[in-house]
Design an enzyme around this catalytic site. Sequence first.
Site, PDB file in Angstrom:
ATOM      1  CG  HIS A   1      53.409  20.896  43.824  1.00  0.00           C
ATOM      2  ND1 HIS A   1      53.714  20.331  42.607  1.00  0.00           N
ATOM      3  CD2 HIS A   1      52.046  21.006  43.839  1.00  0.00           C
ATOM      4  CE1 HIS A   1      52.607  20.127  41.920  1.00  0.00           C
ATOM      5  NE2 HIS A   1      51.582  20.525  42.649  1.00  0.00           N
TER       6      HIS A   1
ATOM      7  CG  ASP B   1      56.856  19.226  41.997  1.00  0.00           C
ATOM      8  OD1 ASP B   1      56.899  19.225  43.234  1.00  0.00           O
ATOM      9  OD2 ASP B   1      55.819  19.495  41.351  1.00  0.00           O
TER      10      ASP B   1
ATOM     11  CB  SER C   1      49.641  17.961  41.513  1.00  0.00           C
ATOM     12  OG  SER C   1      49.643  19.160  40.804  1.00  0.00           O
TER      13      SER C   1
END
Length: 327
Positions: free
Chosen positions: A67, A97, A174
Amino acid sequence: MAVLLVTACTTAPPTTPAGVPQSLGSLADVPAVSASVLPTVVKVLTSGGNGSGVIYTADGLVLTNEHVIRGAASVQVAFADGQRYSATVRAVDVATDLALVQTGRSGLPVARFQARLPVIGELAVVVGSPLGFENSVTAGVVSGLHREIPGSATETQALVDLIQTDAAISPGSSGGAVVNTRGEVMGISEAYIPPQAGAVSLGFAIPAATATDVAEQLRATGRARHAFAGLEPAQITPQIAAQMHLPSTDGVIISAIVPGGPAANAGLHPGDVILTVDATPTRRPEDFLGALRRRTPGDEIAVTVRGPGGQERSAELTLTDRPAFSQ
């Protein structure tokens, strides 16, 4: 950073007879850990924002979240020494992901990944670029294992079988590293539940074993294999429970079946409610997806289902590889 508003193996340390490491680390270890890990963590910049990444190979391959680089063919990677390189997106895996990006830099320090899961209560050091602040370090403990984020199945299949930590994870973290006191990556930062959802210090990371398994498959073939059941799991709402005369909202209702897939071959139908997987209660779609995450194509699972008429029955599904269209 996914926000939900519900939004190299090494030898294991000496253990006690109970199997718990003799030292789970303390805050006094954080400076040394940070010094060893910071050179292996990068900032990943795209036209839509920034995230973090971990140097996977010395020839410039970086592991990050899908993402973080979603929709991009190329990105910028900022290294801890201040140098910045262009990079191309090499391969992605939406189901977990995870993504690999290739920079043009070589001779890089490589992150070390631990093979086993951490221990609950073990020190966790998070390294990344939250809100764009490069080379940031936070610390806490491992709060839980095998976590699924409630309600996440409606958005993504990735937020299952995660490590939970109370170390601060923020937007921009992230793809960064969650490491132990030996400087080994035990997880890739994935998501957090924000304070406005009533949460306090709830962050989540993809276990290192999952990350390295997927990364190696992406390096080799450009895609990762995942167990596929051939059904779409959905949450049982109070309205659905009342309409179907179900005793509770526990369970996973099958909203769709893939023709010719494992579920169809096992005789399952839309409207069936999955109650257990291999005798383990399955109360939410995230539970079902978490069970699949720990299987591989070719495995068999036994499910208990309740049909629309209330009858319970058992079925066995032989899982296949997830087809490309379902990624």
